[in-house]
Design a protein around this motif. Sequence first.
Motif, short mmCIF file in Angstrom:
data_model
loop_
_atom_site.label_atom_id
_atom_site.label_comp_id
_atom_site.label_asym_id
_atom_site.label_seq_id
_atom_site.Cartn_x
_atom_site.Cartn_y
_atom_site.Cartn_z
N ILE A 64 -4.74 0.00 6.76
CA ILE A 64 -5.13 -1.41 6.81
C ILE A 64 -5.53 -1.72 8.25
CG2 ILE A 64 -2.77 -2.25 7.12
CD1 ILE A 64 -3.61 -4.68 5.37
N SER A 65 -6.58 -2.49 8.41
CA SER A 65 -7.06 -2.85 9.74
C SER A 65 -7.71 -4.22 9.65
CB SER A 65 -8.07 -1.81 10.24
OG SER A 65 -9.24 -1.84 9.45
N GLY A 66 -8.34 -4.62 10.71
CA GLY A 66 -8.96 -5.93 10.69
C GLY A 66 -10.16 -6.03 11.61
N ASP A 67 -10.95 -7.04 11.32
CA ASP A 67 -12.08 -7.40 12.15
C ASP A 67 -12.33 -8.88 11.86
OD1 ASP A 67 -14.45 -6.42 13.87
OD2 ASP A 67 -15.37 -7.63 12.30
N ARG A 68 -12.50 -9.68 12.88
CA ARG A 68 -12.58 -11.12 12.68
C ARG A 68 -13.86 -11.58 11.99
NH1 ARG A 68 -14.45 -14.29 17.85
NH2 ARG A 68 -16.02 -12.88 18.62
N HIS A 69 -14.80 -10.68 11.82
CA HIS A 69 -16.10 -11.08 11.29
C HIS A 69 -16.22 -11.02 9.77
CE1 HIS A 69 -17.12 -9.98 15.50
NE2 HIS A 69 -17.68 -11.17 15.39
N GLY A 70 -15.35 -10.33 9.11
CA GLY A 70 -15.49 -10.24 7.66
C GLY A 70 -14.42 -9.35 7.08
N ALA A 71 -14.51 -9.14 5.78
CA ALA A 71 -13.57 -8.27 5.08
C ALA A 71 -14.37 -7.13 4.45
CB ALA A 71 -12.84 -9.07 4.00
N ARG A 72 -13.85 -5.93 4.61
CA ARG A 72 -14.52 -4.75 4.08
C ARG A 72 -13.47 -3.74 3.63
NH1 ARG A 72 -16.53 -6.12 8.90
NH2 ARG A 72 -18.68 -6.82 9.03
N GLY A 73 -13.91 -2.82 2.82
CA GLY A 73 -13.05 -1.70 2.42
C GLY A 73 -13.88 -0.44 2.39
N PHE A 74 -13.25 0.67 2.77
CA PHE A 74 -13.98 1.94 2.83
C PHE A 74 -13.11 3.11 2.39
CE2 PHE A 74 -16.11 -0.56 6.17
CZ PHE A 74 -17.43 -0.44 5.75
N ARG A 75 -13.78 4.12 1.88
CA ARG A 75 -13.22 5.46 1.74
C ARG A 75 -13.61 6.20 3.00
NH1 ARG A 75 -15.66 8.77 -1.02
NH2 ARG A 75 -14.03 10.19 -1.59
N ILE A 76 -12.71 6.98 3.54
CA ILE A 76 -13.02 7.80 4.71
C ILE A 76 -12.88 9.26 4.27
CG2 ILE A 76 -12.44 8.34 7.10
CD1 ILE A 76 -11.06 5.56 7.24
N PRO A 77 -14.01 9.88 3.87
CA PRO A 77 -13.93 11.28 3.42
C PRO A 77 -13.65 12.22 4.58
CG PRO A 77 -16.19 10.45 3.28
CD PRO A 77 -15.34 9.33 3.78
N ARG A 78 -12.90 13.26 4.27
CA ARG A 78 -12.50 14.25 5.26
C ARG A 78 -13.10 15.61 4.91
NH1 ARG A 78 -10.55 13.46 9.78
NH2 ARG A 78 -8.90 14.98 9.57
N PRO A 79 -13.28 16.49 5.90
CA PRO A 79 -13.81 17.83 5.62
C PRO A 79 -12.98 18.60 4.59
CG PRO A 79 -13.81 17.41 7.98
CD PRO A 79 -13.08 16.25 7.33
N SER A 80 -11.70 18.28 4.47
CA SER A 80 -10.81 18.96 3.52
C SER A 80 -11.11 18.59 2.07
CB SER A 80 -9.36 18.61 3.83
OG SER A 80 -9.12 17.23 3.54
N GLY A 81 -11.92 17.54 1.87
CA GLY A 81 -12.18 17.03 0.53
C GLY A 81 -11.34 15.82 0.20
N PHE A 82 -10.30 15.57 0.96
CA PHE A 82 -9.45 14.39 0.79
C PHE A 82 -10.17 13.17 1.35
CE2 PHE A 82 -5.99 11.64 2.47
CZ PHE A 82 -5.41 11.32 1.25
N ALA A 83 -9.82 11.99 0.88
CA ALA A 83 -10.37 10.76 1.42
C ALA A 83 -9.26 9.73 1.63
CB ALA A 83 -11.43 10.17 0.49
N PHE A 84 -9.25 9.13 2.80
CA PHE A 84 -8.35 8.01 3.07
C PHE A 84 -9.00 6.74 2.55
CE2 PHE A 84 -6.96 11.06 6.28
CZ PHE A 84 -5.58 10.94 6.19
N TYR A 85 -8.18 5.74 2.25
CA TYR A 85 -8.68 4.42 1.85
C TYR A 85 -8.27 3.41 2.90
CZ TYR A 85 -10.19 6.04 -2.68
OH TYR A 85 -10.87 6.69 -3.68
N GLU A 86 -9.27 2.70 3.42
CA GLU A 86 -9.03 1.67 4.45
C GLU A 86 -9.41 0.31 3.88
OE1 GLU A 86 -10.47 0.43 8.94
OE2 GLU A 86 -11.72 1.80 7.76
#
Length: 158
Positions: A64-86
């Motif tokens: 979880i993170s923040g930015d004062r300009h808006g709300a967003r969500g992302f998958r962060i794919p990794r070279p291992s094939g795993f993906a984090f969710y932010e």
Amino acid sequence: ITMPSLFLSVMAECAGPFIVVSSGTMWSDYVDKGKDSWGRIDPEGRERIFGLIEKRRIPGVLLISGDRHGARGFRIPRPSGFAFYEFEPASLGARTGPEVTNPAWGENQLFGIDKQYAFGEFEFNTASADPEVTFRLIGDDGATIYEKTLKRSELTPN
């Protein structure tokens, strides 16, 4: 910003079904070429965190993170094939700023809004064999703008 060794060792010891890791700046580098992200500020620190989670197969990690300009969500794919969710549910200020969506982000972007008041919530269901967490982005009118349910197994590196 550097990540203290203590944090990394505590992270490895966590035993709950889910672990929410919070950062005041974005984990991903999608928006504005990563200008305010860990990728620009401390890419080695971010890699240490991501690498530790993957190496030790730490289950159920949500970013979880923040930015004062808006709300967003992302998958962060990794070279291992795993993906984090932010999840960046930071539009209580309802500001305008960098683009909230971009076709180049493709399937890695979950949602994006600006100029709209909203907040995020996590709902945890730990009763099932594969516990679930549901993220909701909720507008100031109480309506759900975006919803995503993830199983613990989806948040566990291979």
